[in-house]
Design an enzyme around this catalytic site. Structure first.
Site, PDB file in Angstrom:
ATOM      1  N   ASP A 182      25.540 -22.196  15.179  1.00 22.40           N
ATOM      2  CA  ASP A 182      26.435 -22.173  14.014  1.00 22.40           C
ATOM      3  C   ASP A 182      26.247 -23.441  13.185  1.00 22.40           C
ATOM      4  O   ASP A 182      25.483 -24.332  13.569  1.00 22.40           O
ATOM      5  CB  ASP A 182      27.909 -22.049  14.478  1.00 22.40           C
ATOM      6  CG  ASP A 182      28.351 -23.263  15.290  1.00 22.40           C
ATOM      7  OD1 ASP A 182      27.563 -23.707  16.153  1.00 22.40           O
ATOM      8  OD2 ASP A 182      29.455 -23.763  15.057  1.00 22.40           O
ATOM      9  N   HIS A 488      20.349 -16.950  19.468  1.00 19.17           N
ATOM     10  CA  HIS A 488      21.508 -16.932  18.568  1.00 19.17           C
ATOM     11  C   HIS A 488      21.501 -18.256  17.825  1.00 19.17           C
ATOM     12  O   HIS A 488      22.106 -19.244  18.257  1.00 19.17           O
ATOM     13  CB  HIS A 488      22.799 -16.774  19.383  1.00 19.17           C
ATOM     14  CG  HIS A 488      24.023 -16.618  18.535  1.00 19.17           C
ATOM     15  ND1 HIS A 488      24.564 -15.389  18.213  1.00 19.17           N
ATOM     16  CD2 HIS A 488      24.823 -17.542  17.962  1.00 19.17           C
ATOM     17  CE1 HIS A 488      25.643 -15.578  17.476  1.00 19.17           C
ATOM     18  NE2 HIS A 488      25.824 -16.883  17.307  1.00 19.17           N
ATOM     19  N   ASP A 537      17.898 -11.668  25.931  1.00 15.79           N
ATOM     20  CA  ASP A 537      17.239 -12.336  24.800  1.00 15.79           C
ATOM     21  C   ASP A 537      17.531 -11.526  23.542  1.00 15.79           C
ATOM     22  O   ASP A 537      16.711 -10.719  23.083  1.00 15.79           O
ATOM     23  CB  ASP A 537      15.723 -12.408  25.049  1.00 15.79           C
ATOM     24  CG  ASP A 537      14.993 -13.084  23.881  1.00 15.79           C
ATOM     25  OD1 ASP A 537      13.758 -12.924  23.795  1.00 15.79           O
ATOM     26  OD2 ASP A 537      15.677 -13.746  23.047  1.00 15.79           O
ATOM     27  N   GLU A 546      22.410 -18.591  22.927  1.00 11.59           N
ATOM     28  CA  GLU A 546      22.567 -19.522  21.810  1.00 11.59           C
ATOM     29  C   GLU A 546      21.843 -20.826  22.183  1.00 11.59           C
ATOM     30  O   GLU A 546      21.343 -20.984  23.306  1.00 11.59           O
ATOM     31  CB  GLU A 546      24.050 -19.761  21.530  1.00 11.59           C
ATOM     32  CG  GLU A 546      24.267 -20.586  20.268  1.00 11.59           C
ATOM     33  CD  GLU A 546      25.676 -20.518  19.729  1.00 11.59           C
ATOM     34  OE1 GLU A 546      26.589 -19.947  20.366  1.00 11.59           O
ATOM     35  OE2 GLU A 546      25.881 -21.036  18.614  1.00 11.59           O
TER      36      GLU A 546
HETATM   37  O1  G3I Z   1      36.942 -24.991  32.523  1.00  8.88           O
HETATM   38  C1  G3I Z   1      36.952 -23.629  32.995  1.00  8.88           C
HETATM   39  C2  G3I Z   1      36.782 -23.599  34.512  1.00  8.88           C
HETATM   40  O2  G3I Z   1      37.925 -24.187  35.138  1.00  8.88           O
HETATM   41  C3  G3I Z   1      36.611 -22.145  34.977  1.00  8.88           C
HETATM   42  O3  G3I Z   1      36.372 -22.115  36.365  1.00  8.88           O
HETATM   43  C4  G3I Z   1      35.429 -21.533  34.208  1.00  8.88           C
HETATM   44  C5  G3I Z   1      35.147 -20.113  34.607  1.00  8.88           C
HETATM   45  O4  G3I Z   1      36.105 -19.268  34.032  1.00  8.88           O
HETATM   46  O5  G3I Z   1      35.712 -21.551  32.790  1.00  8.88           O
HETATM   47  C6  G3I Z   1      35.805 -22.902  32.340  1.00  8.88           C
HETATM   48  O6  G3I Z   1      36.053 -22.885  30.952  1.00  8.88           O
HETATM   49  C7  G3I Z   1      34.920 -22.473  30.218  1.00  8.88           C
HETATM   50  C8  G3I Z   1      34.503 -23.635  29.309  1.00  8.88           C
HETATM   51  O7  G3I Z   1      33.432 -23.244  28.451  1.00  8.88           O
HETATM   52  C9  G3I Z   1      33.991 -24.803  30.161  1.00  8.88           C
HETATM   53  O8  G3I Z   1      32.836 -24.390  30.896  1.00  8.88           O
HETATM   54  C10 G3I Z   1      35.329 -21.284  29.357  1.00  8.88           C
HETATM   55  O9  G3I Z   1      35.547 -20.179  30.226  1.00  8.88           O
HETATM   56  C11 G3I Z   1      34.183 -20.955  28.412  1.00  8.88           C
HETATM   57  O10 G3I Z   1      34.581 -19.929  27.513  1.00  8.88           O
HETATM   58  C12 G3I Z   1      33.834 -22.181  27.587  1.00  8.88           C
HETATM   59  O11 G3I Z   1      32.693 -21.845  26.829  1.00  8.88           O
HETATM   60  C13 G3I Z   1      32.428 -22.741  25.749  1.00  8.88           C
HETATM   61  C14 G3I Z   1      32.256 -21.865  24.496  1.00  8.88           C
HETATM   62  O12 G3I Z   1      31.881 -22.684  23.383  1.00  8.88           O
HETATM   63  C15 G3I Z   1      33.505 -21.091  24.145  1.00  8.88           C
HETATM   64  O13 G3I Z   1      34.537 -21.987  23.931  1.00  8.88           O
HETATM   65  C16 G3I Z   1      31.117 -23.470  26.046  1.00  8.88           C
HETATM   66  O14 G3I Z   1      31.315 -24.382  27.127  1.00  8.88           O
HETATM   67  C17 G3I Z   1      30.678 -24.231  24.808  1.00  8.88           C
HETATM   68  O15 G3I Z   1      29.368 -24.755  25.041  1.00  8.88           O
HETATM   69  C18 G3I Z   1      30.607 -23.295  23.599  1.00  8.88           C
HETATM   70  O16 G3I Z   1      30.319 -24.126  22.507  1.00  8.88           O
HETATM   71  C19 G3I Z   1      30.014 -23.426  21.280  1.00  8.88           C
HETATM   72  C20 G3I Z   1      30.919 -24.053  20.218  1.00  8.88           C
HETATM   73  O17 G3I Z   1      32.270 -23.734  20.503  1.00  8.88           O
HETATM   74  C21 G3I Z   1      30.515 -23.578  18.831  1.00  8.88           C
HETATM   75  N1  G3I Z   1      29.087 -23.851  18.596  1.00  8.88           N
HETATM   76  C22 G3I Z   1      28.256 -23.128  19.567  1.00  8.88           C
HETATM   77  C23 G3I Z   1      28.543 -23.667  20.951  1.00  8.88           C
HETATM   78  C24 G3I Z   1      27.621 -23.068  21.987  1.00  8.88           C
HETATM   79  O18 G3I Z   1      27.893 -21.699  22.206  1.00  8.88           O
HETATM   80  O1  9MR Z   2      27.931 -17.801  16.034  1.00  3.92           O
HETATM   81  C1  9MR Z   2      29.079 -18.186  16.803  1.00  3.92           C
HETATM   82  C2  9MR Z   2      28.627 -19.068  17.979  1.00  3.92           C
HETATM   83  O2  9MR Z   2      28.134 -20.293  17.474  1.00  3.92           O
HETATM   84  C3  9MR Z   2      29.801 -19.311  18.923  1.00  3.92           C
HETATM   85  O3  9MR Z   2      29.320 -19.957  20.090  1.00  3.92           O
HETATM   86  C4  9MR Z   2      30.446 -17.991  19.325  1.00  3.92           C
HETATM   87  C5  9MR Z   2      31.651 -18.182  20.231  1.00  3.92           C
HETATM   88  O4  9MR Z   2      32.578 -18.967  19.598  1.00  3.92           O
HETATM   89  O5  9MR Z   2      30.873 -17.277  18.156  1.00  3.92           O
HETATM   90  C6  9MR Z   2      29.764 -16.928  17.320  1.00  3.92           C
HETATM   91  O6  9MR Z   2      30.282 -16.262  16.177  1.00  3.92           O
HETATM   92  C7  9MR Z   2      30.643 -14.885  16.409  1.00  3.92           C
HETATM   93  C8  9MR Z   2      32.160 -14.768  16.482  1.00  3.92           C
HETATM   94  O7  9MR Z   2      32.618 -15.474  17.605  1.00  3.92           O
HETATM   95  C9  9MR Z   2      32.550 -13.304  16.548  1.00  3.92           C
HETATM   96  N1  9MR Z   2      32.003 -12.568  15.404  1.00  3.92           N
HETATM   97  C10 9MR Z   2      30.537 -12.645  15.366  1.00  3.92           C
HETATM   98  C11 9MR Z   2      30.108 -14.099  15.221  1.00  3.92           C
HETATM   99  C12 9MR Z   2      28.604 -14.219  15.135  1.00  3.92           C
HETATM  100  O8  9MR Z   2      28.006 -13.822  16.321  1.00  3.92           O
END
Ligand code: G3I
Ligand code: 9MR
Length: 571
Positions: A182, A488, A537, A546
């Site tokens: 993103d 992604h 993939d 991603e």
């Molecule tokens: O901390 C809990 C843990 O206690 C539990 O055991 C585990 C399993 O359920 O979940 C853990 O929380 C997770 C957290 O990451 C830490 O690992 C959440 O379920 C999981 O949804 C969360 O995912 C994060 C994701 O954003 C959604 O918030 C990823 O770490 C994080 O790398 C990812 O980051 C995104 C940015 O928001 C937006 N840009 C893209 C980026 C990569 O996808």
């Molecule tokens: O592109 C977004 C990615 O960077 C984030 O990790 C992800 C989870 O927050 O969300 C992606 O955006 C999607 C949104 O969450 C739901 N609608 C489709 C978007 C594009 O895939």
């Protein structure tokens, strides 16, 4: 519908599926590091067949067998359910190109052995951060065929929700790296990412002073790795408010479409100041103040002053957690990070390292070290790394903590049927970065003890990322024989170029399935109980496919450190 129409529909559906799904088919039946190995490195292949013969390693130039290796007894790897056997051919230490044979049948990809085998990967993984630059065009002179126009000047950024600031309130907050696939810029995720890249510089400064990335700043006297990180540091500084607090992120209100940066014209906003963001900022700017001092004394002073001001703000605002404003759906970097104790410890260690002030050491001494590989939500171990290298009583506690975790990871690796530093809890969103960070823990232990068991286990972390895995794929775009084709990543999707931007580590397999929507594009790729296989993939899979700065940074460290160690360098 007549037959011809039916056939046409079938062809179109197949083409659409193929267009967005990489179908990874294993190599020759064994899994190993698809880029190869340094001459003295640990070398292992994993095989699923049942033949009892020995593995023969053949020199593909002479076609002669140069080494034979026994296959271990079959064991089931709990994370894939596979019954596997492994062969250690570390005795192969002469540069060349080889392949493995069993009973006269070839069972491996090419096996390249030479001490420069990770140079290109390291350079590409670090150059990727240039491709993530916001607020600037990337001309073909530096970006090659992935050249693009400038996006997101971010010179007039509003506040969200707007009701919380005076009308027409804006800040100028240009530069910085896009976080991932993103176009958001997030302070918390910048923290561990910048730390990890600067840590590599601190361990191999001489080698990195000579390492060109072919970026616009390559002619300066400052090493390219530091010039690239400076692009993000300059942005981070613009996110600090006058009271020392730091805004949590800069994004659009909702995720943008999958187009090029210059087409994403939605309003850009910053949101609330948080304790985690402010402490990540404090730690990084304190670390940077030490490292940039020989190259830019004024910046070094500015960075340290900003870091101390941020730390002061955090002492008055110890637990302000990020709360996503109504109507916003961009990244949060919380939940998952409900305490700021780890960020407080880490910031205090970096401020102590930069100033040697007792007030910071007192804070460090008041918060215990914990033994978890670091990730954006738990940065305690970054404090362990810093203190382990500083000498003194606290440093002894840090070194003990570091070696304790490294021993656990090394023992896990030795016992693993795949001989991998991979634990059950690593299979989260961004699992590949968890494995890479395990490799970094192991390398720090190797530096402290020179015990090669840690180096061997760290090698297996990179092997996993580059092909020694049940999917028999390298998770790095453009590096390996079977690599992600549809990450992604908005610029890779939006440009008219088939090849994705190179050098990107995709998040990797885990069972979260957060991107699976009923009747959605991301059809169900989960295989219950087999987290190592839960990957697709496809551009739809932001939970497994991603890319992100905190995932590429440990790849930069792991591939860079192993490259420099292969060349005989040592921190
Ligand atoms: O901390 C809990 C843990 O206690 C539990 O055991 C585990 C399993 O359920 O979940 C853990 O929380 C997770 C957290 O990451 C830490 O690992 C959440 O379920 C999981 O949804 C969360 O995912 C994060 C994701 O954003 C959604 O918030 C990823 O770490 C994080 O790398 C990812 O980051 C995104 C940015 O928001 C937006 N840009 C893209 C980026 C990569 O996808
Ligand atoms: O592109 C977004 C990615 O960077 C984030 O990790 C992800 C989870 O927050 O969300 C992606 O955006 C999607 C949104 O969450 C739901 N609608 C489709 C978007 C594009 O895939």
């Amino acid at each position: 519908m007549n037959f011809t129409s039916l056939l046409l529909v079938a062809i179109m559906v197949t083409a659409a599926f193929a267009q967005n799904h990489g179908t990874q088919i294993g190599g020759f039946g064994s899994n190993l590091n698809q880029l190869g190995f340094g001459e003295k490195a640990k070398k292992v292949l994993v095989y699923k067949g049942i033949e009892t013969a020995d593995v023969e390693i053949r020199d593909l130039t002479t076609e002669k067998t140069v080494l034979t290796a026994k296959l271990s007894d079959a064991e089931v790897w709990e994370f894939s359910g596979e019954s596997v056997r492994k062969a250690d051919f570390s005795g192969l230490n002469k540069a060349g190109v080889y392949a493995a044979y069993l009973g006269g049948r070839r069972i491996s990809d090419n096996i390249v052995v030479n001490n420069n085998v990770y140079k290109d990967l390291f350079e590409a993984s670090l150059k990727w951060f240039y491709y993530q630059r916001s607020s600037t065009a990337l001309p073909s002179q530096y970006a090659g065929k992935w050249a693009r126009a400038a996006g997101h000047p971010d010179t007039k950024v509003s506040f969200y929700p707007p009701s919380e600031k005076p009308e027409n309130w804006t800040i100028s907050s240009p530069k910085g790296w896009y976080d991932a696939g993103d176009y958001g810029k997030y302070i918390v995720n910048s923290g561990i990412s910048v730390f990890t890249i600067l840590e590599l510089y601190e361990h191999f400064p001489n080698a990195l002073k000579k390492f060109s990335l072919n970026i616009p700043e390559s002619k300066s006297k400052t090493p390219d790795i530091l010039e690239e990180v400076r692009w993000n540091l300059d942005w981070m500084l613009t996110m600090q408010d006058s009271d020392g607090g730091v805004y949590h992120k800069l994004t659009t209100v909702r995720f943008s479409g999958h187009d090029m940066p210059e087409t994403d014209l939605a309003e850009r906003v910053v949101v609330m100041k948080t304790t985690a963001a402010t402490l990540n900022f404090a730690a990084i700017l304190a670390q940077a103040s030490r490292i940039y001092k020989p190259f830019d004394a004024a910046f070094s002073q500015k960075a340290l002053a900003a870091a101390e001001k941020a730390f002061d703000w955090s002492r008055k605002n110890p637990v302000i957690l990020f709360k996503q404003p109504d109507g916003m759906n961009t990244g949060q970097y919380n939940p998952g990070d409900e305490t700021a104790k780890d960020e407080t410890l880490w910031a205090a260690t970096e401020l102590y390292a930069a100033t040697k002030k007792k007030e910071y050491l007192d804070v460090v001494s008041s918060i215990p070290f914990t033994s978890n590989s670091p990730w954006w939500g738990d940065v305690n171990f970054l404090a362990v790394y810093r203190m382990a290298g500083l000498g003194g009583t606290v440093s002894k506690a840090a070194r003990d903590t570091l070696l304790g975790l490294a021993n656990f990871i090394a023992e896990t690796t030795e016992k693993s049927p795949y001989e991998l530093p991979v634990m059950k809890w690593n299979f989260v969103w961004g699992s590949n970065s968890a494995v890479a960070n395990n490799g970094i823990v192991l390398l720090h232990a190797y530096y402290l003890t020179k015990n090669v068991k840690y180096l061997n286990a760290a090698q297996r972390a990179l092997d996993y990322l580059l092909g020694a895995n049940p999917l028999s794929m390298s998770f790095v775009t453009g590096y390996g024989n079977r690599t992600p084709a549809f990450p992604h990543h908005r610029p890779s999707e939006g440009d008219e170029i088939t090849d994705p931007v190179p050098g990107m580590l995709v998040g990797g397999p885990h069972e979260g399935g957060q991107d699976i929507k009923p009747n959605g594009r991301c059809d169900d790729y989960l295989q219950k109980g087999k987290p190592a296989l839960c990957y697709v993939d496809d551009v739809c899979s932001y939970a497994t496919n991603e890319v992100a700065i905190n995932w590429n940074a440990p790849l930069v460290y792991l591939s860079g450190a192993l490259h420099f160690l292969n060349l005989g360098e040592f921190p």
